[in-house]
Design an enzyme around this catalytic site. Structure first.
Site, mmCIF file in Angstrom:
data_model
loop_
_atom_site.group_PDB
_atom_site.id
_atom_site.type_symbol
_atom_site.label_atom_id
_atom_site.label_comp_id
_atom_site.label_asym_id
_atom_site.label_seq_id
_atom_site.Cartn_x
_atom_site.Cartn_y
_atom_site.Cartn_z
ATOM 1 N N SER A 97 -1.825 -3.360 -3.388
ATOM 2 C CA SER A 97 -1.887 -2.741 -2.052
ATOM 3 C C SER A 97 -1.718 -3.721 -0.894
ATOM 4 O O SER A 97 -1.511 -3.298 0.243
ATOM 5 C CB SER A 97 -3.211 -1.993 -1.890
ATOM 6 O OG SER A 97 -3.187 -0.807 -2.651
ATOM 7 N N LYS A 100 1.359 -3.390 1.174
ATOM 8 C CA LYS A 100 1.471 -2.312 2.165
ATOM 9 C C LYS A 100 1.617 -2.834 3.594
ATOM 10 O O LYS A 100 2.295 -2.223 4.418
ATOM 11 C CB LYS A 100 0.255 -1.381 2.072
ATOM 12 C CG LYS A 100 0.153 -0.636 0.753
ATOM 13 C CD LYS A 100 -1.176 0.094 0.610
ATOM 14 C CE LYS A 100 -1.287 0.817 -0.731
ATOM 15 N NZ LYS A 100 -2.592 1.475 -0.917
ATOM 16 N N TYR A 221 8.235 1.450 -4.227
ATOM 17 C CA TYR A 221 6.806 1.254 -3.976
ATOM 18 C C TYR A 221 6.147 0.574 -5.180
ATOM 19 O O TYR A 221 5.374 -0.374 -5.024
ATOM 20 C CB TYR A 221 6.133 2.599 -3.685
ATOM 21 C CG TYR A 221 4.629 2.501 -3.598
ATOM 22 C CD1 TYR A 221 4.014 1.896 -2.495
ATOM 23 C CD2 TYR A 221 3.819 2.992 -4.626
ATOM 24 C CE1 TYR A 221 2.632 1.785 -2.418
ATOM 25 C CE2 TYR A 221 2.443 2.892 -4.555
ATOM 26 C CZ TYR A 221 1.848 2.281 -3.455
ATOM 27 O OH TYR A 221 0.484 2.175 -3.390
ATOM 28 N N TYR A 273 -10.210 0.151 2.079
ATOM 29 C CA TYR A 273 -10.434 1.539 1.654
ATOM 30 C C TYR A 273 -11.772 2.081 2.141
ATOM 31 O O TYR A 273 -12.147 1.831 3.281
ATOM 32 C CB TYR A 273 -10.270 1.656 0.133
ATOM 33 C CG TYR A 273 -8.959 1.092 -0.313
ATOM 34 C CD1 TYR A 273 -7.763 1.611 0.169
ATOM 35 C CD2 TYR A 273 -8.894 -0.012 -1.156
ATOM 36 C CE1 TYR A 273 -6.543 1.077 -0.191
ATOM 37 C CE2 TYR A 273 -7.670 -0.564 -1.524
ATOM 38 C CZ TYR A 273 -6.506 -0.015 -1.039
ATOM 39 O OH TYR A 273 -5.297 -0.554 -1.386
ATOM 40 N N VAL A 291 -5.791 -4.184 -5.984
ATOM 41 C CA VAL A 291 -6.510 -4.090 -7.259
ATOM 42 C C VAL A 291 -6.093 -5.173 -8.254
ATOM 43 O O VAL A 291 -6.650 -5.271 -9.344
ATOM 44 C CB VAL A 291 -6.365 -2.691 -7.902
ATOM 45 C CG1 VAL A 291 -7.071 -1.641 -7.065
ATOM 46 C CG2 VAL A 291 -4.912 -2.331 -8.147
#
Length: 337
Positions: A97, A100, A221, A273, A291
């Protein structure tokens, strides 16, 4: 009356003196950031190494489950672009992530912020990174840091086939000044094979008209999440956004204060998050986790921090990584609050 005036004046002098002293002490404490060294980082790392045995390596993507839970690394790029490393700094891991924030920069540079955020929100979240949130009601992702918003962000980058992914990869290589960075084919295949939840988000957004392309866009992605790098690379990424998109060696090709503010604000409100609110209270710095066990941190106007430890907490954030960051922040008074 004169006596009261004298007392009032004396009190004012004392208060002013206290405030001045407090300001000086605070300034001195902040200035101590220049004393960061590899010895400092090593001490913090060793103190927090034990957390790696308390977390759990992500295994919902089979390839990630193969990571060594004991691996741990800590890196800082100081204000002058000097790199300090300790631990398993040569150990590579996937961005997941963290990619991103790079994709968001590329998309906004191409399409403009208004165009991108017309299709998603600036909201924070109390839900896990892979939650559908309000996709089924409003059709729009909460923010570009959750999977749904990130999938949409990558789909907005122009180009056919894997061109959008290559743009993200090239930007990572540029920011880190590391042309050898590539993606892990095995992690990519593993993510693609098991990514049914992400596929569901993709098709809900396709159904609502936010996405018009095919699954090539979803593959991009998965590929960007599979980009491999080190804790040092993450520290350089943290430095980049902390310093108005100027690279650690001073290269200002992409200098843009507004893009940096956008990325940092998203990192602060949603980068960790559902733990983002508590993290803002304890650490108080724009950060983005993955992660794969990495966290990149921006200390606005100052330094970049990168940590790696694949054993995660219940939120999907590196457990030892979080505690290393927290200790560094406390020791050098780095919180923006």
């Amino acid at each position: 009356m004169k006596k009261n005036s004298f007392l009032f004046s004396a009190k004012g002098i004392l208060i002013a003196g206290f405030l001045s002293l407090n300001t000086v002490m605070h300034a001195q404490k902040t200035a101590d950031i220049s004393t960061i060294s590899e010895k400092t980082l090593s001490s913090i790392l060793e103190k927090n190494r034990t957390y790696s045995s308390q977390g759990k390596v992500a295994d919902y993507i089979p390839e990630l489950g193969k990571m060594d839970a004991k691996a741990i690394a800590f890196s800082v790029v100081d204000k002058n672009g000097k790199v300090f490393n300790t631990g398993d700094v040569s150990k590579k891991f996937t961005m997941q992530s963290i990619s991103k924030i790079i994709a968001l920069m590329v998309a906004v540079n191409e399409k403009g912020e208004a165009n991108v955020f017309d299709k998603m929100g600036y909201f924070g979240s109390d839900r896990p990174f892979n939650h559908f949130s309000n996709l089924e009601t409003t059709g729009k992702p909460l923010n570009p840091m959750m999977n749904a918003g990130a999938i949409l962000t990558t789909s907005l980058i122009s180009g056919d086939g894997e061109k959008p992914f290559l743009k993200v990869l090239d930007m990572v290589r540029y920011i880190t000044k590391n042309p050898t960075i590539d993606y892990s084919k095995s992690v990519y295949e593993s993510e693609k094979f098991t990514g049914h939840r992400n596929r569901g988000m993709f098709y809900i957004m396709k159904n609502s008209g936010l996405i018009s392309g095919n699954e090539d866009q979803l593959d991009n992605y998965f590929k960007q999440c599979s980009i491999e790098l080190t804790a040092e690379d993450l520290a350089k990424i943290g430095y980049f956004f902390a310093n108005q998109c100027v690279r650690f060696d001073g290269d200002s090709t992409y200098k843009n204060a507004e893009i940096a503010k956008l990325i940092e604000s998203q990192m602060l409100t949603a980068g960790m998050y559902e733990f983002s609110g508590e993290y803002s209270r304890t650490v108080g710095l724009p950060s983005k986790s993955g992660v794969g066990g990495g966290i990149t941190v921006s200390v606005p106007g100052k330094i970049g921090i990168g940590v790696f430890s694949p054993a995660l907490d219940q939120h999907g954030n590196s457990l030892a990584g979080y505690h290393m960051i927290l200790d560094l922040v406390k020791q050098y008074n780095l919180s923006i609050f």
